[in-house]
Motif scaffolding. Structure first.
Motif, PDB file in Angstrom:
ATOM      1  N   UNK A 222      27.500  84.245  -3.742  1.00 31.50           N
ATOM      2  CA  UNK A 222      28.561  83.705  -4.600  1.00 31.50           C
ATOM      3  C   UNK A 222      29.893  84.409  -4.325  1.00 31.50           C
ATOM      4  N   UNK A 223      29.831  85.726  -4.070  1.00 31.77           N
ATOM      5  CA  UNK A 223      31.059  86.466  -3.741  1.00 31.77           C
ATOM      6  C   UNK A 223      31.738  85.838  -2.523  1.00 31.77           C
ATOM      7  N   UNK A 224      30.946  85.519  -1.517  1.00 36.50           N
ATOM      8  CA  UNK A 224      31.491  84.875  -0.319  1.00 36.50           C
ATOM      9  C   UNK A 224      32.061  83.505  -0.646  1.00 36.50           C
ATOM     10  N   UNK A 225      31.311  82.739  -1.401  1.00 36.55           N
ATOM     11  CA  UNK A 225      31.731  81.385  -1.732  1.00 36.55           C
ATOM     12  C   UNK A 225      33.036  81.403  -2.518  1.00 36.55           C
ATOM     13  N   UNK A 226      33.149  82.365  -3.457  1.00 36.23           N
ATOM     14  CA  UNK A 226      34.352  82.442  -4.260  1.00 36.23           C
ATOM     15  C   UNK A 226      35.565  82.925  -3.492  1.00 36.23           C
TER      16      UNK A 226
END
Length: 649
Positions: A222-226
């Motif tokens: 999620x960190x990457x996606x955000x």
């Protein structure tokens, strides 16, 4: 100092308490016909939808259950990046087992440690080479019950009882017999369950096994996606080994959560051509891989090209840099820059396979600002990514921001898993983190306790500072900041990273501590680039050792060091260097499998050469122990020249 706090991201694509197999199940239900995997075999790209992937994962899971794999047990992988590894790992997780991956070039001794320490009871191997290593494991790995293999070439006559082709799992994996049982197993999983063991680099000793939960993997995804604004269906090329935690976040967590289309190259040797065919939008490489790409372009354009092509390349590169400058004029931005892109830079992006890149990242260790500048001039949005096996991905540049001087800003956390992470620099200059709790190291409570805890702030061991925009600037590992006899301090990694930006230099290790009066360096030249350079000058050589000691080669290395010396204080500059007569090798424990330097081993092995760097002689007669691929040892002797960097005084 006040803690930094990551900015939350409003994105409905959250894990919502699910595990990796539960997300796969939902994708098969909601996106059954969407493409999930593209894999190249025999020159042809094959496509698998989410429905097909889910079906195959369930068949593999049924086969593993029949073979005896139980909840909580460990399955190991010794493979290249391929769809079989992807689906088999998800199959093992589907029945509540855990996964651990080894680097494909691991030695028998390294494999024995991983298998025994992790307690793996089954393993998936790529081919005969990996099977041979597994069959040669000592008795410490006796718990290994089954060895499955993907490629059957050369294995027809092997009679080992534990050995079976991967196809046998399909034959015995009748999903109809265990459908309800498997559904219950997947439903019973919790995000807090440990999913994967990822081993640290082990630069100073035995690697430690970080226990990564489903929540930890998905929060990092999620960190990457955000941060990167990853769109569903985006193209991702899986290339970094699943043994590296980053690939668990990219190649599993992000592929499932976004979801993305994951591509698998035919084999490592075809990665460059396959990269061009895929045209990935998102890509993660190690600094060494980016350095090799840049060196390949530089060598092709400065050694192989005709004079007018070399001139055109230099002009195009200069215009690319000028176009990116804040004070670029209208003529440069609107005419010369686009013309350079048309004539030179677009061709380079196409050659590298990065014409469609939207976010490409460098992580694992530092990369020099000069290389960032070069890729940006090419029109490739390369940016930094900071993190570790234990704490996951911590900071990155938002998509479109590419400041090479920093590691970006804190990444957002999945709100269904954790609150936004916080970071601060303590009184020792060390980065401290408050983020989702790390599960710990397998069978190592002492090392786990040394990291601290989420409430007081985990101890990263990294020396950093924050700029005026609250962006992280990585300096070095705290333990690696060095002090010379006269009190001068210097950051070895900073110097080494910039030295590796030279196409002639493959690796460099900077020497100097409180017992030494100045900084010196051992340099491992790039044999391919140096060889082509020697050929352009008509220089003869027979071995790598002879190539490394050619005067023009040493001269090029000296010029590269002189350039880097300008970036540091006079007292921290490299005064003398030697070009190593052999290549640094992970098989000889000089490098980790992710190509990080094992400093203590290098200092010990080349102690006579290091002493010579601080003497008056112009050469050193070395004697180095060499280990060959068949395990035999021999002594290599030779004369290594000691070189002074004139501008260092």
């Amino acid at each position: 100092m006040r803690p930094l706090r990551a900015i939350p991201v409003d994105d409905p694509r959250v894990s919502g308490g699910r595990t990796l197999p539960q997300i796969l199940r939902d994708l098969a239900r909601d996106r059954s016909s969407d493409v999930a995997i593209r894999s190249k075999r025999a020159g042809v790209w094959r496509t698998f939808t989410w429905g097909e992937v889910d079906r195959q994962v369930r068949i593999f899971a049924a086969g593993l259950r029949t073979a005896g794999l139980e909840r909580g047990e460990v399955m190991a992988f010794v493979t290249e990046n391929c769809e079989e590894q992807f689906m088999m790992q998800l199959a093992a997780l589907s029945i509540g087992a855990r996964a651990v991956s080894s680097y494909p070039d691991a030695t028998v001794e390294e494999l024995a440690f991983l298998i025994e320490h992790s307690g793996a009871v089954m393993v998936l191997a790529q081919d005969q080479e990996q099977v041979d290593k597994l069959l040669a494991l000592p008795s410490e790995a006796a718990q290994l019950q089954k060895i499955f293999y993907i490629e059957e070439g050369g294995l027809w006559n092997y009679k080992a009882r534990r050995l079976a082709p991967l196809s046998s799992l399909t034959e015995h994996g009748a999903i109809s017999d265990v459908e309800s049982w498997l559904a219950r197993e997947i439903d019973a999983q919790r995000q807090s369950d440990v999913a994967v063991y990822c081993y640290t680099s082990g630069t100073t000793g035995r690697p430690k096994a970080a226990m990564l939960t489903h929540a930890f993997i998905l929060d990092n995804a999620y960190r990457l996606m955000g941060s990167l604004k990853v769109d569903g269906g985006a193209r991702y090329l899986s290339y970094i080994s699943p043994a590296w935690a980053a690939e668990q976040y990219f190649g599993f967590g992000l592929v499932l959560l976004a979801p993305m289309v994951v591509h698998f190259a035919e084999k490592p040797e075809t990665i460059q051509s396959d990269l061009r065919e895929v045209g990935p939008e998102f890509l993660m490489f190690t600094p060494r891989q980016w350095e090799m790409l840049a060196s390949g372009v530089e060598a092709r354009m400065t050694m192989d090209a005709s004079p007018w092509r070399r001139g055109l390349y230099r002009w195009g590169l200069a215009m690319g840099r000028a176009r990116n400058a804040p004070d670029a004029g209208i003529l440069t931005r609107n005419l010369l820059g686009p013309l350079a892109d048309l004539l030179v830079l677009a061709g380079i992006r196409n050659f590298l396979g990065l014409s469609f890149a939207r976010a490409v990242l460098s992580g694992g260790s530092g990369l020099s600002a000069e290389l960032f500048s070069r890729f940006h001039a090419f029109g490739i949005p390369l940016s930094n990514l900071y993190g570790s096996t234990e704490f996951g991905l911590v900071s990155a540049h938002r998509r479109g921001a590419t400041d090479p001087a920093t590691m970006g800003e804190l990444m957002p956390s999945d709100p269904t898993i954790a609150a936004p992470m916080q970071a601060w620099v303590d009184e020792t200059g060390q980065l401290r983190l408050r983020l989702p709790a790390f599960e710990g190291y397998l069978n190592d409570p002492v090392a786990t306790a040394e990291l601290g805890d989420a409430e007081e702030g985990f101890k990263t061991g990294d020396a950093v500072r924050l700029d005026e925009r609250d962006q992280l600037i990585f300096l070095d590992r705290l333990k690696d900041i060095r002090r010379l006899q006269g009190g001068q301090t210097y950051p070895p990694q900073f110097i080494e990273n910039h030295l590796r930006s030279s196409s002639m230099i493959r690796d460099a290790i900077v020497i100097g501590d409180e017992s030494r009066t100045c900084v010196t360096a051992l340099v491992n030249i790039d044999s391919e680039i140096a060889g082509r350079f020697a050929e352009t000058l008509g220089l003869a050589y027979g071995t790598f050792s002879e190539l490394s000691q050619l005067a023009p080669i040493r001269g090029e290395v000296g010029r590269a060091i002189a350039e880097v010396n300008r970036l540091v204080e006079p007292g921290a500059r490299v005064r003398q260097f030697a070009t190593l007569p052999k290549e640094l090798d992970a098989d000889e424990a000089e490098l980790t499998r992710s190509r990080k330097l094992r400093r203590e081993m290098i200092h010990d092995r080349y102690s006579d050469l290091i002493d010579a760097l601080y003497g008056e002689a112009d050469h050193c007669d070395t004697r180095i122990e060499v280990k060959y691929q068949d395990g035999t040892m021999s002594q290599m002797t030779g004369k290594v020249m000691i070189n002074r960097v004139e501008s260092a005084a």
